[in-house]
Design a protein around this motif. Structure first.
Motif, PDB file in Angstrom:
ATOM      1  N   VAL A   1      43.521  19.370   5.811  1.00 36.79           N
ATOM      2  CA  VAL A   1      44.099  19.649   7.125  1.00 36.79           C
ATOM      3  C   VAL A   1      43.908  21.122   7.477  1.00 36.79           C
ATOM      4  N   MET A   2      44.172  22.013   6.532  1.00 40.75           N
ATOM      5  CA  MET A   2      43.971  23.448   6.783  1.00 40.75           C
ATOM      6  C   MET A   2      42.500  23.741   7.070  1.00 40.75           C
ATOM      7  N   GLY A   3      41.608  23.138   6.326  1.00 43.71           N
ATOM      8  CA  GLY A   3      40.180  23.325   6.560  1.00 43.71           C
ATOM      9  C   GLY A   3      39.772  22.865   7.941  1.00 43.71           C
ATOM     10  N   TYR A   4      40.300  21.728   8.381  1.00 37.77           N
ATOM     11  CA  TYR A   4      39.978  21.235   9.713  1.00 37.77           C
ATOM     12  C   TYR A   4      40.530  22.167  10.782  1.00 37.77           C
ATOM     13  N   LEU A   5      41.761  22.627  10.612  1.00 38.16           N
ATOM     14  CA  LEU A   5      42.358  23.514  11.606  1.00 38.16           C
ATOM     15  C   LEU A   5      41.592  24.836  11.715  1.00 38.16           C
ATOM     16  N   VAL A   6      41.210  25.406  10.583  1.00 39.79           N
ATOM     17  CA  VAL A   6      40.429  26.650  10.600  1.00 39.79           C
ATOM     18  C   VAL A   6      39.071  26.409  11.248  1.00 39.79           C
ATOM     19  N   TYR A   7      38.415  25.318  10.890  1.00 41.66           N
ATOM     20  CA  TYR A   7      37.102  24.997  11.462  1.00 41.66           C
ATOM     21  C   TYR A   7      37.207  24.819  12.977  1.00 41.66           C
ATOM     22  N   ASN A   8      38.209  24.085  13.425  1.00 41.06           N
ATOM     23  CA  ASN A   8      38.394  23.842  14.850  1.00 41.06           C
ATOM     24  C   ASN A   8      38.671  25.155  15.593  1.00 41.06           C
ATOM     25  N   TYR A   9      39.507  26.000  15.033  1.00 43.78           N
ATOM     26  CA  TYR A   9      39.815  27.292  15.661  1.00 43.78           C
ATOM     27  C   TYR A   9      38.563  28.163  15.772  1.00 43.78           C
ATOM     28  N   VAL A  10      37.796  28.231  14.698  1.00 42.68           N
ATOM     29  CA  VAL A  10      36.595  29.078  14.697  1.00 42.68           C
ATOM     30  C   VAL A  10      35.551  28.528  15.658  1.00 42.68           C
ATOM     31  N   GLU A  11      35.395  27.229  15.733  1.00 43.56           N
ATOM     32  CA  GLU A  11      34.438  26.647  16.676  1.00 43.56           C
ATOM     33  C   GLU A  11      34.836  26.945  18.112  1.00 43.56           C
ATOM     34  N   ASN A  12      36.119  26.799  18.431  1.00 43.02           N
ATOM     35  CA  ASN A  12      36.582  27.111  19.785  1.00 43.02           C
ATOM     36  C   ASN A  12      36.418  28.590  20.100  1.00 43.02           C
ATOM     37  N   LEU A  13      36.716  29.448  19.158  1.00 41.82           N
ATOM     38  CA  LEU A  13      36.546  30.885  19.346  1.00 41.82           C
ATOM     39  C   LEU A  13      35.080  31.236  19.558  1.00 41.82           C
ATOM     40  N   HIS A  14      34.204  30.629  18.791  1.00 40.89           N
ATOM     41  CA  HIS A  14      32.765  30.875  18.919  1.00 40.89           C
ATOM     42  C   HIS A  14      32.270  30.435  20.291  1.00 40.89           C
ATOM     43  N   THR A  15      32.714  29.282  20.756  1.00 41.78           N
ATOM     44  CA  THR A  15      32.328  28.805  22.082  1.00 41.78           C
ATOM     45  C   THR A  15      32.829  29.751  23.164  1.00 41.78           C
ATOM     46  N   GLN A  16      34.046  30.229  23.015  1.00 40.61           N
ATOM     47  CA  GLN A  16      34.637  31.128  24.000  1.00 40.61           C
ATOM     48  C   GLN A  16      33.910  32.477  24.028  1.00 40.61           C
ATOM     49  N   ILE A  17      33.544  32.991  22.873  1.00 40.94           N
ATOM     50  CA  ILE A  17      32.860  34.283  22.803  1.00 40.94           C
ATOM     51  C   ILE A  17      31.456  34.197  23.397  1.00 40.94           C
ATOM     52  N   ASN A  18      30.786  33.070  23.228  1.00 40.91           N
ATOM     53  CA  ASN A  18      29.401  32.936  23.683  1.00 40.91           C
ATOM     54  C   ASN A  18      29.273  32.566  25.156  1.00 40.91           C
ATOM     55  N   ARG A  19      30.372  32.404  25.884  1.00 42.14           N
ATOM     56  CA  ARG A  19      30.301  32.096  27.305  1.00 42.14           C
ATOM     57  C   ARG A  19      29.769  33.292  28.083  1.00 42.14           C
ATOM     58  N   LYS A  20      29.032  32.989  29.120  1.00 39.10           N
ATOM     59  CA  LYS A  20      28.542  34.050  29.992  1.00 39.10           C
ATOM     60  C   LYS A  20      29.630  34.396  30.998  1.00 39.10           C
ATOM     61  N   ASN A  21      29.689  35.663  31.356  1.00 35.99           N
ATOM     62  CA  ASN A  21      30.655  36.125  32.343  1.00 35.99           C
ATOM     63  C   ASN A  21      30.066  35.923  33.738  1.00 35.99           C
ATOM     64  N   PRO A  22      30.692  35.083  34.592  1.00 39.24           N
ATOM     65  CA  PRO A  22      30.125  34.846  35.918  1.00 39.24           C
ATOM     66  C   PRO A  22      30.094  36.108  36.789  1.00 39.24           C
ATOM     67  N   ALA A  23      30.949  37.072  36.531  1.00 37.22           N
ATOM     68  CA  ALA A  23      30.966  38.295  37.318  1.00 37.22           C
ATOM     69  C   ALA A  23      29.682  39.100  37.131  1.00 37.22           C
ATOM     70  N   ASP A  24      29.003  38.932  35.998  1.00 32.04           N
ATOM     71  CA  ASP A  24      27.761  39.663  35.763  1.00 32.04           C
ATOM     72  C   ASP A  24      26.625  39.163  36.651  1.00 32.04           C
ATOM     73  N   TYR A  25      26.741  37.985  37.223  1.00 36.94           N
ATOM     74  CA  TYR A  25      25.635  37.367  37.977  1.00 36.94           C
ATOM     75  C   TYR A  25      25.982  37.171  39.457  1.00 36.94           C
ATOM     76  N   GLU A  26      26.976  37.887  39.992  1.00 41.11           N
ATOM     77  CA  GLU A  26      27.370  37.702  41.391  1.00 41.11           C
ATOM     78  C   GLU A  26      26.317  38.187  42.385  1.00 41.11           C
ATOM     79  N   ASN A  27      25.622  39.252  42.070  1.00 44.18           N
ATOM     80  CA  ASN A  27      24.665  39.846  43.020  1.00 44.18           C
ATOM     81  C   ASN A  27      23.232  39.364  42.805  1.00 44.18           C
ATOM     82  N   ASP A  28      23.025  38.380  41.946  1.00 39.31           N
ATOM     83  CA  ASP A  28      21.665  37.852  41.737  1.00 39.31           C
ATOM     84  C   ASP A  28      21.341  36.858  42.850  1.00 39.31           C
ATOM     85  N   SER A  29      20.258  37.150  43.601  1.00 37.49           N
ATOM     86  CA  SER A  29      19.858  36.185  44.609  1.00 37.49           C
ATOM     87  C   SER A  29      18.350  36.060  44.633  1.00 37.49           C
TER      88      SER A  29
END
Length: 82
Positions: free
Chosen positions: A54-82
């Motif tokens: 259970v602890m292994g699953y919880l740690v794995y799930n937390y790290v996967e969610n954190l990794h997904t969150q960190i790798n998201r692109k910031n939409p504010a960086d692409y506002e002026n691209d046309s």
């Protein structure tokens, strides 16, 4: 070679008893002994084995969610691209 089954060699100090594989019942006592014994073993070990998984699953799930969150692109960086 007039010996019976299991009497082909004599070794001093070691006593062995053997039964022919043809005389054994492969599933003797399956329903009356094996299944209740398996359930007893599971019940005795469940609180030892389950918490690390259970602890292994919880740690794995937390790290996967954190990794997904960190790798998201910031939409504010692409506002002026046309």
């Amino acid at each position: 070679m007039g010996h019976g089954f299991g009497e082909l060699a004599k070794v001093r100090g070691i006593v062995t008893h053997k039964i022919s594989s043809y005389e054994q019942k492969a599933f003797a006592g399956w329903w009356t002994k094996a299944i209740p014994n398996t359930l007893r073993r599971i019940r005795s070990q469940i609180f030892i084995v389950t918490p690390p998984f259970v602890m292994g699953y919880l740690v794995y799930n937390y790290v996967e969610n954190l990794h997904t969150q960190i790798n998201r692109k910031n939409p504010a960086d692409y506002e002026n691209d046309s």
